[in-house]
Design an enzyme around this catalytic site. Structure first.
Site, PDB file in Angstrom:
ATOM      1  N   LYS A   9       0.828  -1.206   0.000  1.00 56.84           N
ATOM      2  CA  LYS A   9       0.000   0.000   0.000  1.00 56.84           C
ATOM      3  C   LYS A   9       0.864   1.259   0.000  1.00 56.84           C
ATOM      4  CE  LYS A   9      -3.906  -2.125   2.478  1.00 56.84           C
ATOM      5  NZ  LYS A   9      -4.869  -1.921   3.602  1.00 56.84           N
ATOM      6  N   TYR A  49     -12.594  -3.336  -2.694  1.00 58.79           N
ATOM      7  CA  TYR A  49     -13.135  -3.169  -1.346  1.00 58.79           C
ATOM      8  C   TYR A  49     -14.660  -3.114  -1.381  1.00 58.79           C
ATOM      9  CZ  TYR A  49      -8.429  -2.363   0.585  1.00 58.79           C
ATOM     10  OH  TYR A  49      -7.126  -2.498   0.995  1.00 58.79           O
ATOM     11  N   ASN A 112      -2.004   0.431   6.901  1.00 61.83           N
ATOM     12  CA  ASN A 112      -1.483  -0.798   7.512  1.00 61.83           C
ATOM     13  C   ASN A 112      -0.602  -1.621   6.550  1.00 61.83           C
ATOM     14  OD1 ASN A 112      -3.518  -1.653   5.890  1.00 61.83           O
ATOM     15  ND2 ASN A 112      -4.722  -2.670   7.465  1.00 61.83           N
ATOM     16  N   HIS A 115      -2.047  -5.259   1.716  1.00 60.86           N
ATOM     17  CA  HIS A 115      -3.249  -6.070   1.537  1.00 60.86           C
ATOM     18  C   HIS A 115      -2.794  -7.492   1.237  1.00 60.86           C
ATOM     19  CE1 HIS A 115      -7.020  -7.680   0.044  1.00 60.86           C
ATOM     20  NE2 HIS A 115      -6.311  -8.214  -0.933  1.00 60.86           N
ATOM     21  N   GLU A 126      -8.985 -11.845  -7.002  1.00 57.13           N
ATOM     22  CA  GLU A 126      -8.132 -10.664  -6.880  1.00 57.13           C
ATOM     23  C   GLU A 126      -6.936 -10.719  -7.843  1.00 57.13           C
ATOM     24  OE1 GLU A 126      -7.256 -10.293  -2.676  1.00 57.13           O
ATOM     25  OE2 GLU A 126      -9.329  -9.696  -2.237  1.00 57.13           O
TER      26      GLU A 126
HETATM   27  N1  UDP Z   1      -9.951  -0.293   7.064  1.00 56.30           N
HETATM   28  C1  UDP Z   1     -10.116   0.965   7.613  1.00 56.30           C
HETATM   29  N2  UDP Z   1     -10.898   1.099   8.736  1.00 56.30           N
HETATM   30  C2  UDP Z   1     -11.518   0.033   9.314  1.00 56.30           C
HETATM   31  C3  UDP Z   1     -11.360  -1.247   8.730  1.00 56.30           C
HETATM   32  C4  UDP Z   1     -10.570  -1.383   7.604  1.00 56.30           C
HETATM   33  O1  UDP Z   1      -9.575   1.939   7.112  1.00 56.30           O
HETATM   34  O2  UDP Z   1     -12.216   0.203  10.327  1.00 56.30           O
HETATM   35  C5  UDP Z   1      -9.099  -0.454   5.862  1.00 56.30           C
HETATM   36  C6  UDP Z   1      -7.725  -1.063   6.200  1.00 56.30           C
HETATM   37  O3  UDP Z   1      -6.747  -0.423   5.381  1.00 56.30           O
HETATM   38  C7  UDP Z   1      -7.930  -2.511   5.809  1.00 56.30           C
HETATM   39  C8  UDP Z   1      -8.843  -2.383   4.588  1.00 56.30           C
HETATM   40  O4  UDP Z   1      -9.752  -1.325   4.949  1.00 56.30           O
HETATM   41  O5  UDP Z   1      -6.694  -3.163   5.491  1.00 56.30           O
HETATM   42  C9  UDP Z   1      -9.627  -3.634   4.248  1.00 56.30           C
HETATM   43  O6  UDP Z   1     -10.368  -4.039   5.381  1.00 56.30           O
HETATM   44  P1  UDP Z   1     -10.501  -5.583   5.760  1.00 56.30           P
HETATM   45  O7  UDP Z   1     -11.537  -5.674   6.843  1.00 56.30           O
HETATM   46  O8  UDP Z   1     -10.706  -6.378   4.532  1.00 56.30           O
HETATM   47  O9  UDP Z   1      -9.083  -5.894   6.456  1.00 56.30           O
HETATM   48  P2  UDP Z   1      -7.787  -6.696   5.942  1.00 56.30           P
HETATM   49  O10 UDP Z   1      -8.282  -7.885   5.145  1.00 56.30           O
HETATM   50  O11 UDP Z   1      -6.962  -5.749   5.116  1.00 56.30           O
HETATM   51  O12 UDP Z   1      -7.067  -7.110   7.202  1.00 56.30           O
HETATM   52 MG    MG Z   2      -9.675  -7.947   3.610  1.00 55.62          MG
END
Ligand code: UDP
Ligand code: MG
Length: 153
Positions: A9, A49, A112, A115, A126
């Site tokens: 990212k 997303y 974070n 992905h 994906e």
């Molecule tokens: N995210 C965010 N706020 C939240 C939850 C998720 O900004 O409360 C963002 C974060 O960058 C995350 C991405 O949305 O990596 C995708 O969310 P997901 O729940 O799929 O988490 P991941 O699979 O990345 O752990």
């Molecule tokens: Mg995810």
């Protein structure tokens, strides 16, 4: 062998952590079969997303994912989806375990670092979203016999 889709990212690219993350992938013995830099746009992010488009943080998330180019990668290995999700750590960097990529490198629930696909089924979708089939190399490194036991292959 299983494959998974990873995105480095903008929080990784801009902070100069691409090498750190790629190094962890290589040291683990995970095989990189595709890698390219891309500028993401709203259209691909609404697909990627789709489970989050209605959440209040989506506009901020989309902006954060378009802030710089990203690096998209395909990783290959036995059970690599599960193995790499473990290496990635919990979504929020403040809650992710030390030793994981997010736990070691991020203080944020949004910025974070990476992905990683969360299931084999989503990984296939994906990979097809970010790469054409000819961009994913049919490649096995020469040291495969030292990454796995014969009876695992
Ligand atoms: N995210 C965010 N706020 C939240 C939850 C998720 O900004 O409360 C963002 C974060 O960058 C995350 C991405 O949305 O990596 C995708 O969310 P997901 O729940 O799929 O988490 P991941 O699979 O990345 O752990
Ligand atoms: Mg995810």
């Amino acid at each position: 062998m299983e494959q998974t889709l990873v995105i480095l990212k903008p929080s990784c690219v801009a902070r100069g952590l691409m090498g750190e993350v790629i190094s962890r992938i290589e040291k683990k013995g995970i095989i990189i079969t595709a890698m390219k830099m891309m500028q993401l746009d709203e259209k691909i992010l609404r697909e990627h997303y789709a489970h989050l488009v209605d959440r209040p943080f989506f506009p901020g998330l989309a902006a954060s994912m378009m802030a710089t180019p990203v690096v998209c990668m395909v990783l290959k290995g036995i059970d690599v989806v599960e193995v790499f999700r473990k290496m990635t750590g919990a979504t929020n960097g403040r809650k992710a375990e030390p030793g994981t990529i997010r736990g070691d490198l991020s203080m944020s629930g949004q910025a974070n670092i990476i992905h990683a696909s969360d299931s084999v089924e989503n990984a296939k979708i994906e990979i097809a979203r970010f790469f054409s089939p000819e961009e994913v190399m049919d490649y096995t490194p020469a040291n495969l016999g030292f990454l796995y036991a014969d009876d695992e292959l």
